[in-house]
Design a protein around this motif. Structure first.
Motif, PDB file in Angstrom:
ATOM      1  N   SER A  25       0.742  -1.017  -0.077  1.00 19.48           N
ATOM      2  CA  SER A  25      -0.146  -0.092   0.026  1.00 19.48           C
ATOM      3  C   SER A  25       0.700   1.240   0.038  1.00 19.48           C
ATOM      4  O   SER A  25       1.523   1.269   0.787  1.00 19.48           O
ATOM      5  N   ILE A  26       0.708   1.911  -1.043  1.00 16.81           N
ATOM      6  CA  ILE A  26       1.822   3.191  -1.174  1.00 16.81           C
ATOM      7  C   ILE A  26       0.849   4.586  -1.344  1.00 16.81           C
ATOM      8  O   ILE A  26      -0.019   4.604  -2.017  1.00 16.81           O
ATOM      9  N   VAL A  27       1.430   5.488  -0.630  1.00 23.13           N
ATOM     10  CA  VAL A  27       0.860   6.858  -0.827  1.00 23.13           C
ATOM     11  C   VAL A  27       1.948   7.675  -1.436  1.00 23.13           C
ATOM     12  O   VAL A  27       3.015   7.591  -1.214  1.00 23.13           O
ATOM     13  N   LEU A  28       1.421   8.286  -2.538  1.00 23.14           N
ATOM     14  CA  LEU A  28       2.022   9.143  -3.349  1.00 23.14           C
ATOM     15  C   LEU A  28       1.926  10.562  -2.671  1.00 23.14           C
ATOM     16  O   LEU A  28       0.819  11.012  -2.996  1.00 23.14           O
ATOM     17  N   ASP A  29       2.729  11.270  -2.286  1.00 24.14           N
ATOM     18  CA  ASP A  29       2.730  12.825  -1.728  1.00 24.14           C
ATOM     19  C   ASP A  29       1.595  13.104  -0.656  1.00 24.14           C
ATOM     20  O   ASP A  29       0.727  12.265  -0.725  1.00 24.14           O
ATOM     21  N   SER A  30       1.587  14.101   0.230  1.00 24.17           N
ATOM     22  CA  SER A  30       0.843  14.293   1.104  1.00 24.17           C
ATOM     23  C   SER A  30       0.731  15.755   1.327  1.00 24.17           C
ATOM     24  O   SER A  30       1.616  16.155   2.340  1.00 24.17           O
ATOM     25  N   GLY A  31      -0.075  16.619   0.669  1.00 23.71           N
ATOM     26  CA  GLY A  31       0.154  17.893   0.662  1.00 23.71           C
ATOM     27  C   GLY A  31      -0.716  18.804   1.549  1.00 23.71           C
ATOM     28  O   GLY A  31      -1.519  17.990   2.426  1.00 23.71           O
ATOM     29  N   MET A  32      -0.387  20.009   1.905  1.00 24.58           N
ATOM     30  CA  MET A  32      -1.390  20.894   2.445  1.00 24.58           C
ATOM     31  C   MET A  32      -2.082  21.720   1.502  1.00 24.58           C
ATOM     32  O   MET A  32      -1.466  22.385   0.558  1.00 24.58           O
ATOM     33  N   HIS A  33      -3.373  22.000   1.753  1.00 27.33           N
ATOM     34  CA  HIS A  33      -4.202  22.946   0.897  1.00 27.33           C
ATOM     35  C   HIS A  33      -3.718  24.411   1.106  1.00 27.33           C
ATOM     36  O   HIS A  33      -3.864  24.867   2.194  1.00 27.33           O
ATOM     37  N   ALA A  61       9.547  19.116  -2.976  1.00 22.94           N
ATOM     38  CA  ALA A  61       9.401  19.687  -1.851  1.00 22.94           C
ATOM     39  C   ALA A  61       8.064  20.785  -1.671  1.00 22.94           C
ATOM     40  O   ALA A  61       7.770  21.360  -0.656  1.00 22.94           O
ATOM     41  N   HIS A  62       7.616  21.148  -2.617  1.00 20.87           N
ATOM     42  CA  HIS A  62       6.456  22.094  -2.686  1.00 20.87           C
ATOM     43  C   HIS A  62       5.374  21.731  -1.521  1.00 20.87           C
ATOM     44  O   HIS A  62       4.856  20.519  -1.520  1.00 20.87           O
ATOM     45  N   LEU A  63       4.644  22.507  -0.860  1.00 24.40           N
ATOM     46  CA  LEU A  63       4.007  22.294   0.222  1.00 24.40           C
ATOM     47  C   LEU A  63       2.564  21.715  -0.339  1.00 24.40           C
ATOM     48  O   LEU A  63       2.104  20.924   0.713  1.00 24.40           O
ATOM     49  N   ASP A  64       2.133  21.983  -1.510  1.00 24.07           N
ATOM     50  CA  ASP A  64       0.962  21.251  -1.822  1.00 24.07           C
ATOM     51  C   ASP A  64       1.333  19.826  -2.176  1.00 24.07           C
ATOM     52  O   ASP A  64       0.262  18.879  -2.277  1.00 24.07           O
ATOM     53  N   HIS A  65       2.470  19.427  -1.975  1.00 25.14           N
ATOM     54  CA  HIS A  65       2.743  17.816  -2.018  1.00 25.14           C
ATOM     55  C   HIS A  65       3.339  17.525  -0.806  1.00 25.14           C
ATOM     56  O   HIS A  65       3.429  16.134  -0.452  1.00 25.14           O
ATOM     57  N   THR A  66       3.979  18.411   0.216  1.00 22.25           N
ATOM     58  CA  THR A  66       4.767  18.021   1.383  1.00 22.25           C
ATOM     59  C   THR A  66       3.926  18.399   2.651  1.00 22.25           C
ATOM     60  O   THR A  66       4.393  17.776   3.562  1.00 22.25           O
ATOM     61  N   GLY A  67       3.256  19.373   2.705  1.00 26.86           N
ATOM     62  CA  GLY A  67       2.735  19.966   3.759  1.00 26.86           C
ATOM     63  C   GLY A  67       2.338  18.882   5.134  1.00 26.86           C
ATOM     64  O   GLY A  67       2.255  19.403   6.084  1.00 26.86           O
ATOM     65  N   THR A  68       1.642  17.874   4.687  1.00 27.60           N
ATOM     66  CA  THR A  68       1.078  17.192   5.596  1.00 27.60           C
ATOM     67  C   THR A  68       1.642  15.523   5.807  1.00 27.60           C
ATOM     68  O   THR A  68       1.263  14.684   6.224  1.00 27.60           O
ATOM     69  N   ILE A  69       3.007  15.627   5.063  1.00 31.52           N
ATOM     70  CA  ILE A  69       3.679  14.443   5.145  1.00 31.52           C
ATOM     71  C   ILE A  69       4.064  13.975   6.716  1.00 31.52           C
ATOM     72  O   ILE A  69       3.817  12.961   7.264  1.00 31.52           O
TER      73      ILE A  69
END
Ligand SMILES: [Zn+2]
Ligand SMILES: [Zn+2]
Length: 451
Positions: A25-33, A61-69
């Motif tokens: 089970s793989i998650v790709l990115d976890s951003g913040m709106h 590294a942009h936050l729409d991809h990283t913000g909730t990692i």
């Protein structure tokens, strides 16, 4: 395999995707709106039971991809995070800054859920970050392997190939195929790809006819020269990471070519300085142009008062101010600096990146010369007397370049993500005509699709 879009809407917001293979089970990115606050800014993490994820992959590294990692890593305690070396340095700096921003918002706006994570927790979670190089596959389980490919979007950005069950699925992240001033264009695979998960940012915006990057750089130089000639200064609002370093490299080129006087003072501030240090430290170990060029060593840049660290940058004529944030958000250096700057007709305000229409930068772009504008709710309105110009140095590929790539790959399935609906729909229409056998999907939030 199964694919699930964990963004809450079809838009560029809190980007997050889930891929289920036979054994992983793989998650790709976890951003913040960027436009929502508190729990609304998170992706649909609740779709994933705790401890159910085997691996998390970060494209850039942009936050729409990283913000909730950090949030998903806390919930999914067993999952390592795979990312490139450059992304690990940039994301760490950005996420620590994000903690500070959330702490500020907790006080200012009374958002009690903030910060969503703290500095110490971030450092602890970062022990599970596993940097990987481009184009060197690694196994994450018996039947599933991953590999990164350079996406050309920002330093360290990567698309990820997921190979499992004899199939190949490629998630692009954000893409730029053309070389930028500092960052080289994407090097993406095109062979034997069964499914593409691809960004559609610029799908609703055709590029201006006759555009080329070189003449866009020339236009920016001319705007700077005109400003200095009439005794003013240029303010270039920039994102701390990426656009700052691109613009500084352009200015360095203008000076080395003798087209801009060597003595023209250049200012930058705050987070941009920290980010630029990272770019310089990684200059010869990442795929970028000018590997020997170190921005902070090779350029004479003013970073505000030397005596008082963090002191506000003060105005002087005949200078270039590259200040974050790029959208001139309230309480950022570029916003504060603009308060007095924009009423002086000798100055100019030069935009080099995207501005949300609801941001102060977006509002300025809609304001007519001579009209009044309020840049911050705590401050008096100001008169926009200085010229405003907009340049296209996007880190995103044009819709035509992305369409060409999809047509070359000829995957059986294409998932159109990271775009507002009109943008994704443009691709869907084009592909219906030009790749009629392809199953082309704008994935509904949380719905599961078989690959
Ligand atoms: Zn991005
Ligand atoms: Zn993005």
């Amino acid at each position: 395999m199964q694919f699930q879009n964990l963004a809450r809407k079809n838009e560029i917001g809190a980007n997050c995707y889930h891929l289920e293979t036979s054994d992983c089970s793989i998650v790709l990115d976890s951003g913040m709106h960027p436009k929502h606050e508190g729990p609304d800014a998170l992706p649909a993490h609740h779709e994933l039971p705790p401890h159910s994820v085997d691996a998390i992959v970060l494209s850039h590294a942009h936050l729409d991809h990283t913000g909730t990692i950090p949030v998903i890593m806390r919930d999914q305690e067993d999952a390592p995070l795979y990312l490139t070396e450059a992304t690990s340095h940039l994301a760490k700096a950005l996420l620590h800054n994000s903690v500070n921003v959330m702490q500020h918002k907790r006080l200012e706006l009374g958002i009690t859920e903030y910060p969503l994570y703290g500095h110490r927790e971030l450092d602890r979670l970062a022990k599970r970050w596993e940097p990987k190089p481009y184009e060197k596959p690694w196994k994450i389980n018996r039947d599933t392997q991953l590999s990164f490919y350079d996406a050309g979007h920002i330093l360290g950005s990567a698309g990820v190939m997921i190979e499992s069950e004899g199939k190949r699925v490629f998630y692009t992240g954000d893409i730029q195929f053309e070389d930028q001033t500092l960052i080289t264009g994407a090097r993406f695979p095109e062979e034997n790809i069964d499914a593409l998960i691809i960004e559609t940012t610029r799908g609703a915006a055709p590029r201006a006819p006759g555009y080329d990057r070189q003449s866009e750089e020339d236009k920016l130089l001319q705007a700077i020269l005109d400003t200095i000639e009439r005794g003013g200064s240029a303010l270039i609002p920039v994102f701390a990471m990426g656009k700052t370093q691109e613009v500084l490299t352009m200015i360095h080129k203008f000076k080395s070519d003798g087209r801009l006087p060597e003595k023209t003072p250049v200012y930058m501030g705050g987070l941009s300085t920290k980010m630029t240090h990272i770019f310089d430290d990684l200059s010869d170990s990442t795929s970028r142009k000018l590997p020997d060029f170190k921005i902070l060593e090779d350029m004479d840049i003013n970073t505000g008062s030397k005596k008082h660290k963090g002191a506000p940058i003060t105005y002087r004529p005949g200078a270039i101010f590259c200040l974050s944030s790029g959208m001139m958000s309230e309480n950022t250096t570029s916003n504060i600096f603009a308060q007095t700057f924009v009423s002086n007709p000798k100055n100019s305000l030069l935009f080099v990146g995207y501005c949300d229409p609801d941001s102060p930068g977006g509002a300025i772009r809609e304001t007519r010369h001579g009209d009044i504008i309020r840049l911050s709710k705590d401050k008096d309105p100001v008169v926009l007397n200085c010229p405003v110009e907009i340049f296209d140095f996007s880190g995103h590929a044009t819709r035509d370049a992305i369409l060409d790539y999809i047509l070359r790959v000829q995957a059986k399935q294409v998932f159109l993500v990271h775009g507002d609906l009109p943008a994704s729909e443009w691709f869907q229409q084009q592909l219906a005509e030009r790749l009629p056998n392809c199953d082309c999907i704008i994935p509904l939030p949380s719905k599961k699709y078989s690959i």
